[in-house]
Design a protein around this motif. Structure first.
Motif, PDB file in Angstrom:
ATOM      1  N   GLY A   6      -0.123   0.352 -13.126  1.00  0.00           N
ATOM      2  CA  GLY A   6      -1.498   0.770 -12.906  1.00  0.00           C
ATOM      3  C   GLY A   6      -2.547  -0.199 -13.402  1.00  0.00           C
ATOM      4  O   GLY A   6      -3.741   0.050 -13.240  1.00  0.00           O
ATOM      5  N   LEU A   7      -2.153  -1.305 -13.992  1.00  0.00           N
ATOM      6  CA  LEU A   7      -3.100  -2.299 -14.508  1.00  0.00           C
ATOM      7  C   LEU A   7      -2.928  -3.628 -13.781  1.00  0.00           C
ATOM      8  O   LEU A   7      -1.841  -3.941 -13.294  1.00  0.00           O
ATOM      9  CB  LEU A   7      -2.873  -2.517 -16.007  1.00  0.00           C
ATOM     10  CG  LEU A   7      -3.020  -1.297 -16.899  1.00  0.00           C
ATOM     11  CD1 LEU A   7      -2.559  -1.620 -18.308  1.00  0.00           C
ATOM     12  CD2 LEU A   7      -4.460  -0.816 -16.907  1.00  0.00           C
ATOM     13  N   ASP A   8      -4.000  -4.410 -13.721  1.00  0.00           N
ATOM     14  CA  ASP A   8      -3.903  -5.741 -13.140  1.00  0.00           C
ATOM     15  C   ASP A   8      -3.120  -6.645 -14.074  1.00  0.00           C
ATOM     16  O   ASP A   8      -3.296  -6.599 -15.294  1.00  0.00           O
ATOM     17  CB  ASP A   8      -5.286  -6.348 -12.910  1.00  0.00           C
ATOM     18  CG  ASP A   8      -6.022  -5.671 -11.762  1.00  0.00           C
ATOM     19  OD1 ASP A   8      -5.364  -5.012 -10.943  1.00  0.00           O
ATOM     20  OD2 ASP A   8      -7.255  -5.816 -11.692  1.00  0.00           O
ATOM     21  N   ALA A   9      -2.249  -7.459 -13.506  1.00  0.00           N
ATOM     22  CA  ALA A   9      -1.448  -8.406 -14.278  1.00  0.00           C
ATOM     23  C   ALA A   9      -1.284  -9.672 -13.442  1.00  0.00           C
ATOM     24  O   ALA A   9      -1.543  -9.678 -12.237  1.00  0.00           O
ATOM     25  CB  ALA A   9      -0.089  -7.813 -14.612  1.00  0.00           C
ATOM     26  N   PHE A  10      -0.864 -10.748 -14.095  1.00  0.00           N
ATOM     27  CA  PHE A  10      -0.720 -12.032 -13.422  1.00  0.00           C
ATOM     28  C   PHE A  10       0.651 -12.625 -13.703  1.00  0.00           C
ATOM     29  O   PHE A  10       1.203 -12.454 -14.782  1.00  0.00           O
ATOM     30  CB  PHE A  10      -1.809 -13.000 -13.901  1.00  0.00           C
ATOM     31  CG  PHE A  10      -3.195 -12.540 -13.559  1.00  0.00           C
ATOM     32  CD1 PHE A  10      -3.774 -12.905 -12.364  1.00  0.00           C
ATOM     33  CD2 PHE A  10      -3.906 -11.728 -14.430  1.00  0.00           C
ATOM     34  CE1 PHE A  10      -5.041 -12.470 -12.039  1.00  0.00           C
ATOM     35  CE2 PHE A  10      -5.177 -11.291 -14.114  1.00  0.00           C
ATOM     36  CZ  PHE A  10      -5.754 -11.667 -12.907  1.00  0.00           C
TER      37      PHE A  10
END
Length: 67
Positions: free
Chosen positions: A14-18
């Motif tokens: 549910g979170l932005d990650a790279f």
């Protein structure tokens, strides 16, 4: 052959990650470059783009030193 670094943005829990990315390019001529391979590290998603780019650069330097 040139190796470039990049990042890929994903959604992780549910979170932005790279993710760190390496792009291998062949240089057949001065004007044409073709992408030979793309390597994406899927081990640990990172919280910000700057950190993912640092990991990609370290990964690239490790590959270049082993050649």
């Amino acid at each position: 052959m040139k190796i470039h670094t990049a990042t890929k943005k994903i959604t992780y829990q549910g979170l932005d990650a790279f993710l760190p990315v390496l792009i291998e390019q062949d240089t057949d001529s001065k004007t044409e470059r073709t992408i030979k391979r793309v390597h994406i590290s899927t081990e640990d998603p990172l919280a910000n783009k700057k950190t993912a780019l640092k990991y990609a650069n370290a990964w690239r330097n490790e590959l270049l030193s082993n050649q």
